[in-house]
Design a protein around this motif. Structure first.
Motif, PDB file in Angstrom:
ATOM      1  N   THR A 159      55.247  43.659  56.461  1.00 37.34           N
ATOM      2  CA  THR A 159      54.833  44.377  55.695  1.00 37.34           C
ATOM      3  C   THR A 159      54.204  45.716  56.146  1.00 37.34           C
ATOM      4  O   THR A 159      53.366  45.438  57.248  1.00 37.34           O
ATOM      5  CB  THR A 159      53.644  43.874  54.418  1.00 37.34           C
ATOM      6  N   GLY A 203      49.450  50.871  52.045  1.00 39.41           N
ATOM      7  CA  GLY A 203      49.036  50.518  50.937  1.00 39.41           C
ATOM      8  C   GLY A 203      47.703  50.011  51.032  1.00 39.41           C
ATOM      9  O   GLY A 203      46.811  50.093  50.004  1.00 39.41           O
ATOM     10  N   LEU A 232      50.819  43.339  46.543  1.00 41.81           N
ATOM     11  CA  LEU A 232      51.882  43.037  47.562  1.00 41.81           C
ATOM     12  C   LEU A 232      53.039  42.897  46.749  1.00 41.81           C
ATOM     13  O   LEU A 232      53.332  42.190  45.871  1.00 41.81           O
ATOM     14  CB  LEU A 232      51.743  41.976  48.449  1.00 41.81           C
ATOM     15  N   ASP A 254      56.381  47.015  49.840  1.00 37.99           N
ATOM     16  CA  ASP A 254      55.653  46.742  50.928  1.00 37.99           C
ATOM     17  C   ASP A 254      56.170  46.229  52.016  1.00 37.99           C
ATOM     18  O   ASP A 254      55.754  46.262  53.194  1.00 37.99           O
ATOM     19  CB  ASP A 254      54.295  46.165  50.574  1.00 37.99           C
TER      20      ASP A 254
END
Length: 212
Positions: free
Chosen positions: A13, A17, A76, A80
């Motif tokens: 990931t 973010g 999430l 991502d």
């Protein structure tokens, strides 16, 4: 090789973010947070130190709980994930490899990852195991939980101190992923090169490694 275990942040990931959400919570520009994360990375410190630089004496667990209570906690989703994640994990499972996802993440992150229904046999986070990398007990717990054998298991991650070095000391084979700030910063470090069985630029390279 029977099992491949994957780190999460900057392996599967993107972390931008995550850090952007912390910047907004603490009321600072995104670029300030990014710069501070880069600074602590370069100094070899835990990335949580970026939060302590912004707010000395901060209780990170308390702040995390407050974010969750306010509805601004961890998120999430598919966006991502790095683009090579699903293809690589799917291809490895088709080859008969047991795929495990295990990183230094919260129990909430584990729930969110499982909700994405990734092609993995097991998803388990440090927050669920009760121990985090680089503690050797983390790797012992992952092996115990997954039923894997150390010398037949490959650990894949971007962070030398959290992934490559401790996994190697735990008897696992290792692959250093040149991805994210940690992966790129230490990609050519002689100690990292010596400790990693493989250095890769993409998760899809693992398919070729398994086939050899």
């Amino acid at each position: 090789m029977e099992t491949i275990v994957f780190d999460v942040g900057e392996t599967l990931t993107r972390d931008d973010g995550y850090w952007a959400s912390w910047a907004e919570w603490l009321g600072v520009p995104h670029h300030t947070m990014s710069a501070l994360v880069g600074a602590v990375v370069a100094r070899g410190l835990d990335n949580a130190e970026a939060l302590r630089l912004l707010r000395p004496g901060v209780d990170i667990e308390a702040e995390y709980a407050a974010r969750e209570a306010s509805g601004l906690g961890e998120q999430l989703d598919e966006e991502d994930l790095y683009g090579d994640v699903r293809p690589a994990l799917s291809a490895l499972r088709e080859l008969g490899i047991r795929v495990v996802i295990a990183g230094n993440q919260t129990s909430r992150a584990g729930e969110l990852l499982r909700a994405l229904e990734l092609p993995a046999d097991l998803v388990v986070m440090s927050g669920e195991l009760g121990v985090a990398k680089p503690d050797p007990r983390f790797f012992a717990r992952v092996l115990e939980t997954s039923g894997a054998v150390a010398h037949e298991t490959l650990y894949v991650g971007d962070h030398p101190k959290n992934d490559v070095y401790p996994a190697r000391r735990a008897g696992l084979r290792t692959a250093h992923l040149r991805r994210g700030p940690w992966g790129f910063l230490w990609a050519d470090d002689p100690d990292v090169v010596a400790a990693a069985d493989w250095s890769i630029d993409s998760l899809t390279e693992l398919v070729g490694i398994v086939k050899v």
